[in-house]
Enzyme design. Sequence first.
Site, PDB file in Angstrom:
ATOM      1  N   LEU A   1      -8.895 -13.688  -6.044  1.00 15.85           N
ATOM      2  CA  LEU A   1      -8.238 -12.373  -6.102  1.00 15.85           C
ATOM      3  C   LEU A   1      -8.373 -11.660  -4.754  1.00 15.85           C
ATOM      4  O   LEU A   1      -9.385 -11.806  -4.059  1.00 15.85           O
ATOM      5  CB  LEU A   1      -8.890 -11.530  -7.200  1.00 15.85           C
ATOM      6  CG  LEU A   1      -8.656 -12.072  -8.611  1.00 15.85           C
ATOM      7  CD1 LEU A   1      -9.657 -11.487  -9.591  1.00 15.85           C
ATOM      8  CD2 LEU A   1      -7.230 -11.785  -9.077  1.00 15.85           C
TER       9      LEU A   1
ATOM     10  N   ASP B   1     -17.711 -15.702  -7.207  1.00 12.86           N
ATOM     11  CA  ASP B   1     -18.800 -16.007  -8.160  1.00 12.86           C
ATOM     12  C   ASP B   1     -20.135 -15.400  -7.726  1.00 12.86           C
ATOM     13  O   ASP B   1     -21.189 -16.034  -7.802  1.00 12.86           O
ATOM     14  CB  ASP B   1     -18.969 -17.531  -8.318  1.00 12.86           C
ATOM     15  CG  ASP B   1     -17.715 -18.204  -8.826  1.00 12.86           C
ATOM     16  OD1 ASP B   1     -16.968 -17.553  -9.577  1.00 12.86           O
ATOM     17  OD2 ASP B   1     -17.470 -19.364  -8.467  1.00 12.86           O
TER      18      ASP B   1
ATOM     19  N   GLY C   1      -7.708 -21.533 -22.280  1.00 10.58           N
ATOM     20  CA  GLY C   1      -8.042 -20.236 -22.852  1.00 10.58           C
ATOM     21  C   GLY C   1      -8.988 -20.306 -24.034  1.00 10.58           C
ATOM     22  O   GLY C   1      -8.854 -19.507 -24.975  1.00 10.58           O
TER      23      GLY C   1
ATOM     24  N   GLU D   1     -20.686 -20.799 -23.682  1.00 11.37           N
ATOM     25  CA  GLU D   1     -19.804 -19.768 -23.118  1.00 11.37           C
ATOM     26  C   GLU D   1     -19.188 -18.908 -24.222  1.00 11.37           C
ATOM     27  O   GLU D   1     -19.106 -17.687 -24.107  1.00 11.37           O
ATOM     28  CB  GLU D   1     -18.673 -20.415 -22.317  1.00 11.37           C
ATOM     29  CG  GLU D   1     -19.125 -21.051 -21.032  1.00 11.37           C
ATOM     30  CD  GLU D   1     -17.960 -21.437 -20.131  1.00 11.37           C
ATOM     31  OE1 GLU D   1     -18.132 -21.399 -18.915  1.00 11.37           O
ATOM     32  OE2 GLU D   1     -16.876 -21.784 -20.645  1.00 11.37           O
TER      33      GLU D   1
ATOM     34  N   ASN E   1     -16.406 -11.856 -15.202  1.00  9.59           N
ATOM     35  CA  ASN E   1     -15.972 -13.251 -15.142  1.00  9.59           C
ATOM     36  C   ASN E   1     -17.022 -14.112 -15.813  1.00  9.59           C
ATOM     37  O   ASN E   1     -18.198 -13.758 -15.845  1.00  9.59           O
ATOM     38  CB  ASN E   1     -15.824 -13.673 -13.673  1.00  9.59           C
ATOM     39  CG  ASN E   1     -15.359 -15.111 -13.541  1.00  9.59           C
ATOM     40  OD1 ASN E   1     -14.468 -15.568 -14.277  1.00  9.59           O
ATOM     41  ND2 ASN E   1     -15.948 -15.853 -12.602  1.00  9.59           N
TER      42      ASN E   1
HETATM   43  C1  GRF Z   1     -14.676 -21.996 -18.256  1.00  5.43           C
HETATM   44  O1  GRF Z   1     -15.540 -23.079 -18.087  1.00  5.43           O
HETATM   45  C2  GRF Z   1     -15.144 -20.835 -17.440  1.00  5.43           C
HETATM   46  O2  GRF Z   1     -16.516 -20.820 -17.243  1.00  5.43           O
HETATM   47  C3  GRF Z   1     -14.445 -21.064 -16.114  1.00  5.43           C
HETATM   48  O3  GRF Z   1     -13.202 -21.591 -16.471  1.00  5.43           O
HETATM   49  C4  GRF Z   1     -13.290 -22.288 -17.692  1.00  5.43           C
HETATM   50  C5  GRF Z   1     -12.207 -21.778 -18.598  1.00  5.43           C
HETATM   51  O4  GRF Z   1     -12.081 -22.540 -19.751  1.00  5.43           O
HETATM   52  N1  GRF Z   1     -14.376 -19.845 -15.377  1.00  5.43           N
HETATM   53  P1  GRF Z   1     -11.183 -22.011 -20.944  1.00  5.43           P
HETATM   54  O5  GRF Z   1      -9.747 -21.902 -20.415  1.00  5.43           O
HETATM   55  O6  GRF Z   1     -11.711 -20.709 -21.386  1.00  5.43           O
HETATM   56  O7  GRF Z   1     -11.280 -23.067 -21.984  1.00  5.43           O
END
Ligand code: GRF
Length: 320
Positions: A94, A146, A14, A175, A108
């Site tokens: 899902l 995706d 998370g 991210e 997402n």
């Molecule tokens: C991230 O790399 C995201 O892109 C993918 O899952 C991973 C989640 O990582 N969908 P975190 O649990 O937010 O650290």
Amino acid sequence: MDKAKIAILISGTGTNMAALIYAAKQSDCPYAIVLVASNNPAAAGLKLAAAEGITTYAHPHKGMHREQHDRLMHDAIIESGADYIALAGYMRILSSEFIGKWAGKMLNIHPSLLPKYKGLDTFQKALDAGDRHAGCSVHIVTPALDDGPVLGQTEVAIMPDDTAESLARRVQFAEHQLYPKILAEYVSRERDPDWLIAKVGELALALPETRYRESHGSPAWRVGPTSSGKFFAHVSVNHHGDDRIALLVKTAGPDEMAALIEQDGETYHRPAYYGASGWIGVRLDRPNVDWDHIGEWLEHSWRSVAPRRLVKLQKVAEEF
Ligand code: GRF
């Protein structure tokens, strides 16, 4: 303005969830996190969310049909009052039923420059392909994995000695910057006058013989010949400081207007000046605007002022 309410779904650490939670603490952030839910009761992110005073919900999916588990999650999300879902490392495919319920309301984050490398092992795939950049994408969730429209991306340069792990760590930094920003933009656009006006315009201009014409400095749409056309829709933005963005459409008269306002005073109001001639205000700057309903209002209003020949043609077209 009320903040948009977000439910985050996670399965693991998370870190993206944490980035969203901390971004939401800024007073000018347009969203609030109202729930963190997981299919994994041991997900580390749940503890962090609880420590931050956010409601959490977890239910393991083991032994359940996909639809059944998705329904539990859906109920918890509805219960939280969330308007949007942010998937942040939710490692479940899902059901189309669930995706359908949240169409256009679920985002997402994916660790690749989509449409490249859907699914897992994205970093190794980028390295194996000899790419110069890896990266991450935020997209709207649609039934194919995706695959929905990409809202934003960040490129991350691949370095000569990168491994999948070292690259993953750097993409994570990207991210954590990208997701809060794109989510903020996405939930804000539904309150952005330009976006709302464009959306009304699309629906209004889909009706026969309609054209855009400003009226008293406000966006408006007319039906009929250029010279003798009549207005059937206006968008009022903060009209006389009333602090709302609303579509103004024609009602049958004061009785219909009063009944609608009494039924649903959150959606409807009597606009200044226009109210006197039977125009009602339908509020647009709030979450979960029902655009089919707005379309119906536009058509209803169009019918009430369109030349009879057009209304007749429209009826014939509908019968086919
Ligand atoms: C991230 O790399 C995201 O892109 C993918 O899952 C991973 C989640 O990582 N969908 P975190 O649990 O937010 O650290």
